[in-house]
Structures are given as C-alpha cells and as structure tokens.
Design a protein around this motif. Structure first.
Motif, PDB file in Angstrom:
ATOM      1  N   SER A  39       0.346  -1.124  -0.050  1.00 49.28           N
ATOM      2  CA  SER A  39      -0.311  -0.291   0.187  1.00 49.28           C
ATOM      3  C   SER A  39       1.295   0.742   0.464  1.00 49.28           C
ATOM      4  CB  SER A  39      -0.745  -0.194   0.743  1.00 49.28           C
ATOM      5  OG  SER A  39      -1.388   1.156   1.308  1.00 49.28           O
ATOM      6  N   ILE A  43       4.379   1.700  -1.170  1.00 50.93           N
ATOM      7  CA  ILE A  43       5.093   1.612  -2.245  1.00 50.93           C
ATOM      8  C   ILE A  43       4.465   2.311  -3.329  1.00 50.93           C
ATOM      9  CG2 ILE A  43       6.675   0.646  -3.707  1.00 50.93           C
ATOM     10  CD1 ILE A  43       7.319  -0.837  -1.442  1.00 50.93           C
ATOM     11  N   LEU A  47       2.713   5.427  -6.474  1.00 51.93           N
ATOM     12  CA  LEU A  47       3.742   6.304  -7.632  1.00 51.93           C
ATOM     13  C   LEU A  47       4.514   7.756  -6.421  1.00 51.93           C
ATOM     14  CD1 LEU A  47       0.055   7.405  -9.511  1.00 51.93           C
ATOM     15  CD2 LEU A  47       2.731   5.878 -10.091  1.00 51.93           C
ATOM     16  N   GLY A  48       4.339   7.789  -5.464  1.00 52.28           N
ATOM     17  CA  GLY A  48       4.178   8.854  -3.998  1.00 52.28           C
ATOM     18  C   GLY A  48       5.926   8.742  -3.840  1.00 52.28           C
ATOM     19  N   ILE A  54      -9.424   9.322  -3.697  1.00 54.11           N
ATOM     20  CA  ILE A  54      -7.592   8.776  -4.060  1.00 54.11           C
ATOM     21  C   ILE A  54      -8.045   8.007  -5.232  1.00 54.11           C
ATOM     22  CG2 ILE A  54      -5.418   8.816  -3.277  1.00 54.11           C
ATOM     23  CD1 ILE A  54      -5.933   9.131  -1.134  1.00 54.11           C
ATOM     24  N   LEU A  86       3.364   6.746   3.011  1.00 54.40           N
ATOM     25  CA  LEU A  86       2.883   5.693   3.849  1.00 54.40           C
ATOM     26  C   LEU A  86       0.971   5.357   4.353  1.00 54.40           C
ATOM     27  CD1 LEU A  86       5.521   5.841   7.458  1.00 54.40           C
ATOM     28  CD2 LEU A  86       4.766   3.552   5.818  1.00 54.40           C
ATOM     29  N   SER A 118      -1.111  -0.021  -4.111  1.00 59.54           N
ATOM     30  CA  SER A 118      -1.636   0.710  -3.422  1.00 59.54           C
ATOM     31  C   SER A 118      -3.145   1.030  -3.708  1.00 59.54           C
ATOM     32  CB  SER A 118      -1.356   2.175  -3.849  1.00 59.54           C
ATOM     33  OG  SER A 118       0.723   2.101  -3.855  1.00 59.54           O
ATOM     34  N   SER A 147      -5.227  -1.136  -1.960  1.00 60.38           N
ATOM     35  CA  SER A 147      -5.667  -1.318  -0.695  1.00 60.38           C
ATOM     36  C   SER A 147      -6.720  -0.384  -0.730  1.00 60.38           C
ATOM     37  CB  SER A 147      -4.298  -0.559   0.147  1.00 60.38           C
ATOM     38  OG  SER A 147      -3.848   0.399  -0.400  1.00 60.38           O
ATOM     39  N   MET A 148      -6.937   0.633  -1.094  1.00 55.28           N
ATOM     40  CA  MET A 148      -7.557   2.166  -1.114  1.00 55.28           C
ATOM     41  C   MET A 148      -9.147   1.349  -1.584  1.00 55.28           C
ATOM     42  SD  MET A 148      -5.897   4.917  -3.669  1.00 55.28           S
ATOM     43  CE  MET A 148      -4.172   4.882  -3.519  1.00 55.28           C
TER      44      MET A 148
HETATM   45  N1  PHE Z   1       1.355   5.338  -0.699  1.00 49.85           N
HETATM   46  C1  PHE Z   1       0.906   5.519  -2.126  1.00 49.85           C
HETATM   47  C2  PHE Z   1       1.933   5.548  -3.111  1.00 49.85           C
HETATM   48  O1  PHE Z   1       3.110   6.416  -2.109  1.00 49.85           O
HETATM   49  C3  PHE Z   1      -0.364   6.285  -1.748  1.00 49.85           C
HETATM   50  C4  PHE Z   1      -1.351   6.009  -1.172  1.00 49.85           C
HETATM   51  C5  PHE Z   1      -2.612   6.576   0.264  1.00 49.85           C
HETATM   52  C6  PHE Z   1      -2.168   4.230  -0.807  1.00 49.85           C
HETATM   53  C7  PHE Z   1      -3.365   6.429   0.109  1.00 49.85           C
HETATM   54  C8  PHE Z   1      -2.792   4.329  -0.040  1.00 49.85           C
HETATM   55  C9  PHE Z   1      -3.577   5.289   0.843  1.00 49.85           C
HETATM   56  O2  PHE Z   1       1.796   5.789  -3.855  1.00 49.85           O
END
Ligand code: PHE
Length: 451
Positions: free
Chosen positions: A22, A24, A26-27, A101, A224, A321, A324-325
């Motif tokens: 979750s 790791i 695009l961020g 998101i 995170l 990721s 998880s959302m």
């Molecule tokens: N952490 C994920 C990223 O780095 C983005 C994300 C945000 C995932 C909120 C789940 C909830 O891309």
C-alpha cells in the motif's frame, strides 16, 4: 476463515507485505526523488527520516491499534470503540477519502498501462515531447486504460483478503524490489550518471525552510498511506499475536528503502541524458521515455528492455496501492451493509470508475470545469493529499491518544504485556501519539490552509 467470517492475513510477513505494498506507489517514484534533489539532498533525507519515524510511524501505529483492536472496517471500528458518538464521522470520512484517491490514482495507473503497452509494442515514436500531452487530452484511450486499471484492482480485491490481496502482494513486493534494483544498476552504469547521484546526496542545509519541512512531512504521510483508513483496514486483518510495532517499523523501512532506490534509479538516468529533473506525471511520462529513446540509439535492446521493466514497475506499484484503497470501501460495504464481497466490489468499482472518469476527462473535454479554480483531477488530488489525509491522521492520533483508554492502547500495543520490546518503547510511542503528532499535524494543516 476466522471467527465471524472475517479473514486474517496468514502471517506477520504477509501483513507487512500488504502494508508495504500500500505504501510503495506512485508517491515513491514520481515525487520523492525530485523532492530530495530540489530540497537539499542528504539534508532533506535526514528531515524525511525524522518525519517518517517520529511522526508518521506513530500515526501508522495509531491506525494499526484501532484496526487490530476491533477487527473491523473503519466505520465499524469507530462504532465499536466509541458507539453512538461523533467519532463515527471519522469512520465515514475514512471510507470516502481513499475512494476519492482511488478515483484519480487509477487514472494515472491507466496512463502507466498505456505506456507499458507502448514500451512493449510499437515504442514511443518520434515525437516524444508531445506524446503525453496529446494522450491525456483524448477522451477515449485514457478512459479505457483507467477502466482496465480499476478492473485489475477490483479483480484482486474481489478474490478476498487471503487469496486476493495477500497473494498479490506476496508476489508483487519482491518483484518490485528486484525490478527497481535492476533499473538502478542500469542507471548507475550510464555515462554521466554521477551528477544524478550528487543531486540526490549533496547536503544543503540552507534549503531547509519551514515549508520544506512541512512538505517532507506531507510526502511522508502520502507515501505511508496515512489518515485514510488503509492501514487501519489492513491491520484489522492482523491476528492477535502479531507484533504491531515491528510490523509498523517494517512497513516504514520498506517504503523508505524503495523511495531511495527509486531515486538512485531515476535521477542518474535523468542527468545522464542531460536534462533537468522535474516532478509529477511529467517525470515519469515525458522525461523517462525521452531518456529511453536517447539511450536506445546506442543500445536499442537494452534500452527497450529497461523501459518495459520500468513501466511494469510503475503499474505493479500503483496496483498494490490502489488495492488497499479499494479494500477500505469494500470492507465497509461488506460488514456494514451486509453485501457479498463480489457485489460490494462491483459497487465500489462503479462509484470510483465514475469519479475517475470525470478526473480523466478533466484533462480534455471537461478541462473547462473548475472546482475552486482547479480541474476535477487537481481538486481531488489537493483535497485528499493536502487536507483529508492530514485531517484523518490528526483525528486518528487524537482518538488513540485522548479518547481510548491508555490501558486498552497498552494492551493492544504490547499484546497484553507479552512483547518485551513493545513494552520498552510504549511510553515514548504514546507520548509521540498524544502530544507530538497532534501538534505537528495541526501545524502542517494550518500551513496548507494558509498556502
Ligand atoms: N502510498 C501510496 C503511494 O505512495 C499512495 C496511497 C495513499 C495509498 C493513500 C493508499 C492510501 O503512492
């Protein structure tokens, strides 16, 4: 299946892999490397490390404590711990925000699929500089890719916690690390890559201003997956005997490691090609295809191979990721509305597909539609990453620090006192949750509001 029909992750490593999956995404790939280079190199990394362990980790642990204590979805968790109070709104907020998101995230996931197909098929063509701009304004192609990405996400989620989410992450996470390391080795061997390494590492403390510190913290929240109930939901699938502190630290370490490796994979390549680094979609979808094409002149097969691996990495990282959302919403619908997992997934798919479609079209046909001066895509992005994530994080730490009984928190964190390591760090963690985190988050929140 466990008591009450609820599933659990098979082991601690499975839970950590899911949470790290979750985290790791695009961020790590499109924002972190650029932020490091722009904001003082090694100096920024130090600030980021401090933020990750002294601010983000306590927030992550707060979500974990709530999730594992209740073994429920975000809404159900609030109802269990504080029935009939306004805290249920935190439950509702954290069902809604990950879905917002997911909507725009899957548009970007869709673009990555298109680029993966391009990389493995006909290549990026001659007009790389205009390729991205021309692609995203089209009505249909990005929409189809968005649909495809969301279908993949929903497919994994509908298969269940163990046979879907756990299995997908167990395979994907090692694959992601292997891929990004291969890309890093390739990038570091390119002539002129040393400049990129220096860009990432050269410490420049003069760049560290309060707003840089605030954006380091914001990046750490996003990276995170904090404040939107994903960590809470995943932790709710952890068994009673698991060690929450160790799992939290494991997740943070994996996320950080991946971000750093991604930085050393991307920036050296950017500098080797002699171009200026940028952040955001442009870095992945404009700069990198250009680099691959440039390298391709000398070693076409190698460059094509690496570009396929690169976009594959992005698609998989984005999927772990988005899954998880999606699960946050599905868990809510299954447990609170009594729907089957299959039907719940269809419902969540439908809702996020629709909002995502609007986000996708906001680059083209709907570009004139503005909410508070922003396009639909930008509005969803700013609303969630600048406000809802911070707000959700604040409420989670306030809940664990001030609303839950200290004894309950202690019991959950230390497994009734049986985990010696956790007993030792409890006071420090509790202090961070109660005092440090709320004050710092409030400061970031106000900074964002004033910006
Ligand atoms: N952490 C994920 C990223 O780095 C983005 C994300 C945000 C995932 C909120 C789940 C909830 O891309």
């Amino acid at each position: 299946m466990a008591k009450g029909g609820r599933e659990h992750f098979g082991s601690r490593s499975a839970a950590v892999m899911a949470m790290a999956g979750s985290a790791i995404g695009l961020g790590n790939i499109w924002r972190f490397p650029y932020m490091v280079g722009q904001n003082g190199g090694a100096a920024f990394i130090i600030i980021y490390l401090l933020a990750a362990f002294f601010l983000s980790l306590p927030i992550l642990l707060s979500e974990s404590i709530i999730g594992r204590a209740t073994h429920a979805n975000t809404f159900g968790a609030m109802e269990k711990l504080s029935p009939g109070t306004r805290w249920k709104w935190l439950g509702i907020l954290t069902v809604v925000s990950p879905l917002i998101i997911l909507s725009y995230y899957s548009v970007v996931g869709g673009w990555s699929i298109e680029y993966l197909l391009k990389a493995s098929g006909s290549g990026f063509g001659d007009d790389i500089s205009t390729l991205f701009g021309e692609f995203i304004v089209q009505p249909w192609a990005p929409l189809i890719c968005h649909t495809l990405f969301l279908l993949l996400t929903a497919g994994v989620v509908s298969a269940g916690v163990k046979s879907g989410i756990e299995r997908f992450n167990r395979i994907s996470l090692p694959v992601l690390f292997v891929l990004i390391v291969i890309i890093m080795i390739y990038a570091l061997t390119l002539p002129g890559s040393g400049e990129g390494v220096r860009y990432m590492l050269k410490p420049d403390f003069s760049k560290i201003t309060p707003s840089v510190v605030a954006s380091a913290m914001g990046q750490s929240f996003f990276s995170l997956s904090l404040g939107v109930g994903t960590i809470l939901t995943y932790s709710s699938y952890m068994k009673r005997e698991e060690n929450l502190f160790r799992s939290g630290v494991g997740t943070a370490v994996f996320d950080l490691l991946f971000a750093l490796i991604a930085g050393f994979a991307i920036m050296p390549a950017v500098f080797a090609a002699g171009i200026q680094p940028g952040a955001g979609p442009g870095l992945i979808f404009e700069t990198l295809p250009y680099i691959f094409a440039k390298m391709g002149v000398a070693a076409p097969w190698l460059s094509r191979g690496v570009s396929i691996l690169f976009f594959l990495t992005i698609v998989i990282a984005a999927l772990t990721s988005s899954i998880s959302m999606c699960e946050v919403g599905v868990a809510y619908v299954v447990e609170e509305r009594g729907m089957s997992r299959g039907k719940a997934t269809v419902l969540i798919f439908g809702a996020t597909w629709l909002l995502g479609a609007l986000c996708s079209l906001s680059f083209g046909p709907l570009s004139g539609v503005k909410i508070l001066g922003k396009t639909i895509f930008d509005f969803c992005d700013t609303l969630t990453s600048d406000y809802l994530m911070t707000f959700g994080s604040l409420l989670f730490v306030l809940f664990v620090g001030w609303k839950m009984k200290r004894e309950t928190v202690w019991n959950e964190f230390t497994n009734g006192g049986s985990l010696r390591g956790s007993v030792r760090v409890f006071r420090a963690v509790y202090f961070l949750i109660r005092y440090v985190a709320p004050l710092v988050i409030l400061t970031i929140f106000v900074t964002n509001l004033l910006a």
